[in-house]
Design an enzyme around this catalytic site. Structure first.
Site, PDB file in Angstrom:
ATOM      1  NE  ARG A 104     -22.575  -3.000   3.815  1.00 60.98           N
ATOM      2  CZ  ARG A 104     -21.617  -3.609   3.159  1.00 60.98           C
ATOM      3  NH1 ARG A 104     -20.772  -4.354   3.819  1.00 60.98           N
ATOM      4  NH2 ARG A 104     -21.513  -3.491   1.870  1.00 60.98           N
ATOM      5  CD  GLU A 139     -19.566  -1.695   8.293  1.00 59.32           C
ATOM      6  OE1 GLU A 139     -19.835  -2.752   7.666  1.00 59.32           O
ATOM      7  OE2 GLU A 139     -18.624  -0.961   7.987  1.00 59.32           O
ATOM      8  CE  LYS A 147      -4.339   1.350   2.170  1.00 58.27           C
ATOM      9  NZ  LYS A 147      -5.471   0.883   2.941  1.00 58.27           N
TER      10      LYS A 147
HETATM   11  C1  LIG Z   1     -19.177  -1.336   4.429  1.00 60.28           C
HETATM   12  C2  LIG Z   1     -17.974  -0.459   4.530  1.00 60.28           C
HETATM   13  N1  LIG Z   1     -17.420  -0.230   5.740  1.00 60.28           N
HETATM   14  C3  LIG Z   1     -16.336   0.562   5.852  1.00 60.28           C
HETATM   15  C4  LIG Z   1     -15.783   1.146   4.744  1.00 60.28           C
HETATM   16  C5  LIG Z   1     -14.617   2.124   4.892  1.00 60.28           C
HETATM   17  N2  LIG Z   1     -13.415   1.624   4.205  1.00 60.28           N
HETATM   18  C6  LIG Z   1     -13.048   2.105   3.009  1.00 60.28           C
HETATM   19  S1  LIG Z   1     -11.672   1.384   2.429  1.00 60.28           S
HETATM   20  C7  LIG Z   1     -11.523   0.441   3.821  1.00 60.28           C
HETATM   21  C8  LIG Z   1     -10.373  -0.495   3.952  1.00 60.28           C
HETATM   22  C9  LIG Z   1     -10.369  -1.468   2.832  1.00 60.28           C
HETATM   23  O1  LIG Z   1      -9.219  -2.268   2.938  1.00 60.28           O
HETATM   24  P1  LIG Z   1      -8.810  -3.153   1.702  1.00 60.28           P
HETATM   25  O2  LIG Z   1     -10.016  -3.767   1.110  1.00 60.28           O
HETATM   26  O3  LIG Z   1      -7.734  -4.066   2.147  1.00 60.28           O
HETATM   27  O4  LIG Z   1      -8.268  -2.118   0.647  1.00 60.28           O
HETATM   28  P2  LIG Z   1      -6.864  -1.303   0.652  1.00 60.28           P
HETATM   29  O5  LIG Z   1      -7.252   0.118   0.889  1.00 60.28           O
HETATM   30  O6  LIG Z   1      -5.987  -1.854   1.713  1.00 60.28           O
HETATM   31  O7  LIG Z   1      -6.321  -1.494  -0.691  1.00 60.28           O
HETATM   32  C10 LIG Z   1     -12.552   0.696   4.715  1.00 60.28           C
HETATM   33  C11 LIG Z   1     -12.711   0.071   6.036  1.00 60.28           C
HETATM   34  C12 LIG Z   1     -16.400   0.883   3.492  1.00 60.28           C
HETATM   35  N3  LIG Z   1     -15.959   1.436   2.360  1.00 60.28           N
HETATM   36  N4  LIG Z   1     -17.471   0.072   3.414  1.00 60.28           N
END
Ligand SMILES: Cc1ncc(C[n+]2csc(CCOP(=O)(O)OP(=O)(O)O)c2C)c(N)n1
Length: 585
Positions: free
Chosen positions: A389, A361, A272
């Site tokens: 959700r 959630e 990342k």
């Molecule tokens: C239902 C939901 N909860 C929380 C989020 C907030 N959120 C956005 S990106 C993220 C982390 C995602 O991690 P990953 O899938 O590993 O992607 P990376 O950014 O590490 O590439 C979160 C918790 C979201 N988008 N959707």
């Protein structure tokens, strides 16, 4: 669509470097998701090299990592207004481009959507094309992914899931799945080719003139880890882990997956923030930037920006940490948003009473109800948009038995540049449908503290305290009751709750609701004294408080003219001030 067909490996490497430099230059100016996008440059270039969008469909989970995809599909020139008023969205939007196969914004939906697309293609006789879900390891903590995998594993669909594993959600990925992926990531490759997959390759080779692809695919296949694991047991062919920044390796494994017309999972290891050392060193801080290049996800870091007022998230975080010192029953829950919701302060003091559930959630809501059923005082801090959700969990698991759980609803109201998928416009309507549910909507820092106290100690059953994104208003004292009437002897009455209070003071007489559900008994009598009433609601027009007040006025026989100003539908991305002005001026 940029045609990558004719490009050599070296040219693709140069293209990736140019895209990375472009992202590093542009995103801190426009705001947006930087670190996640820097990590997926080569993966996206390889996907577009091997597959043929939009005939092959790419579904990005969350979709915050799709900037390279946007650039490769003709939208690079629009990045100056990324997420801005009238500009392109920060997430995939099918209405924006035929290359965006499905909407993004919320996590955990990509495998289900991709499977639906694949089945539709099969029914329409076009399943020679691949449907690809790109999912981060953080999103693999979201139960929705497993519902999709469960359904897909036995479907035989021409589906490819890419697990983009950077060991990070916004902060470090948590839980047993993360530990499992971490184990897989570090497993050494072995070279024994499993017979069934070998057969698939053999058959494919006989049927198609793809000898070159097959031979390179076989090479990578020999180097791929292939062994019994969760994904294989669920019916997927598993390849990996492969280096997600090595274009050659990526192209080879994707060519291989292209040959296999059944569910496959390619496990890709990425960094990342790749290529930009501040983001590599602190990807949490560079996950999401605001327009000034400031971090919007990491409270600890944004706090260092000296002259800023504290945000509502910080006020909540510090207050719950203080309350936690006096009351050992308080447990704090987050769904992968520890820093963004200010839970880090409590976590630092009481790690055993802090629970990061991952991006889960609905689980978190029922988990809170479980804690409450044993006499604990659970507080679940969650963005308004993601609380959507939890509807059935709140209704069935908490409200019927009147369990006392507290929701700290962050980012309530308009949120700005993240747009439709992230607006906090629907929580009030959702809570309004649930009996036994109390909702407070403070308008400043002081009120947030007192509403939190009342939610914990003066309310029974499920209760929410909702507050907006951004810097808190600290200049006014808070109201301590259920409502406040600001009188200036006008014959017109404005009514509102939450942040809009601060904009409306002084325009006419103003009734500020602090407890918005159930409605305080005496407010209808107060309202009925006016001839001309306007209800300002930073929420969706239907199902909110304004409609309830109107219905009660009608029931009471009041003769006042009633105007309701609220969001009439989904609100597109722009900065919050533009959105507020458009709705309420
Ligand atoms: C239902 C939901 N909860 C929380 C989020 C907030 N959120 C956005 S990106 C993220 C982390 C995602 O991690 P990953 O899938 O590993 O992607 P990376 O950014 O590490 O590439 C979160 C918790 C979201 N988008 N959707």
């Amino acid at each position: 669509m940029d045609n990558l067909d004719g490009l050599s490996l070296d040219e693709l490497k140069r293209l990736s470097a140019r895209i990375r430099a472009f992202l590093i230059k542009t995103v801190p100016k426009t705001g947006g998701h930087l670190a996640s996008n820097l990590g997926t440059v080569e993966l996206t270039v390889a996907l577009h090299k091997v597959y043929d969008s939009p005939r092959d469909k790419i579904v990005f989970d969350v979709g915050h990592q799709a900037y390279t995809h946007k650039i490769l599909t003709g939208r690079g020139g629009k990045f100056a207004n990324l997420r801005g008023d009238g500009g392109i969205s920060g997430f995939p939007r099918p209405s924006e481009s035929e290359h965006d196969a499905f909407i993004g914004g919320h996590s955990g939906i990509s495998v289900s959507a991709a499977l639906g697309i694949a089945e539709a293609m099969r029914l329409n006789g076009g399943d020679s094309h691949k449907v690809i879900a790109v999912v981060g390891d953080g999103s693999f903590t979201d139960g929705g992914i497993y519902e999709g995998l469960n359904n897909a594993g036995k479907s035989g669909a021409n589906l490819l899931v890419i697990l983009n594993d950077n060991e990070m959600s916004i902060s470090k990925s948590t839980g047993a799945i993360s530990a499992y992926l971490s184990h897989m990531r570090s497993t050494k490759g072995y070279y024994k080719v499993k017979t069934d997959v070998k057969n698939v390759l053999e058959k494919t080779r006989a049927g198609e003139a793809v000898s070159e692809a097959v031979s390179s695919a076989k090479r990578v296949f020999k180097n791929a880890v292939y062994q019994s694991n969760l994904f294989e047991n669920l019916g997927f062919k598993y390849y990996g882990p492969v280096d997600g920044h090595d274009l050659k390796e990526l192209i080879e494994v994707l060519e291989l997956a292209k040959l296999i017309k059944q569910p496959c999972l390619v496990h890709v290891r990425t960094k990342k923030g790749k290529g930009y050392s501040p983001a590599e060193l602190n990807s949490g801080m560079y996950h999401g930037l605001d327009k000034k290049g400031d971090d919007v996800e990491n409270v600890e870091e944004s706090e260092k920006a000296a002259e800023k007022n504290p945000t509502y998230s910080e006020i909540f975080g510090r207050e719950i940490a203080e309350l936690g010192k006096k009351d050992k029953r308080i447990c704090l829950i987050s769904a992968a948003m520890k820093y963004a919701t200010g839970c880090n302060y409590f976590n630092d003091l009481f790690p055993s009473r802090f629970f990061d559930c991952g991006i889960a959630e609905s689980h978190a809501a029922t988990f809170a109800a479980g804690l409450a059923s044993m006499g604990m005082l659970p507080v679940f801090a969650v963005y308004s948009t993601f609380s959507q959700r939890c509807f059935d969990r709140l209704l069935h698991d908490a409200a019927i038995e009147n369990l006392h759980i507290v929701l700290a609803i962050d980012r309530a109201g308009l949120v700005g540049e993240d747009g439709e998928t992230h607006q906090g416009l629907f929580d009030v309507g959702m809570f309004g449908l649930i009996p036994n549910f109390t909702v407070f909507s403070p308008s400043n820092a002081d009120e947030l503290r007192s509403c939190l106290y009342r939610a914990l100690y003066e309310t029974s059953g499920p209760v929410a305290v909702r507050y907006p994104r951004g810097e808190a208003v600290t200049s006014r004292d808070g109201g301590k009751g259920d409502y406040r009437l600001f009188k200036m002897d006008a014959d017109r009455l404005n009514i509102t709750y939450g942040r809009l209070t601060n904009r409306l003071i002084g325009e006419a007489d103003l009734l500020q609701l602090i407890k918005i559900q159930p409605l305080p008994d005496d407010v209808i009598d107060i309202i009925a004294r006016y001839k001309d009433v306007t209800f300002y609601e930073e929420g969706y027009v239907h199902g909110g408080v304004g409609e309830k007040v109107a219905a009660k006025l009608l029931e009471s026989g009041a003769a006042c003219a009633f105007t309701h100003k609220a969001a009439a539908g989904f609100v597109r991305h722009a900065d919050v001030e533009t959105q507020l002005t458009r709705l309420f001026k």
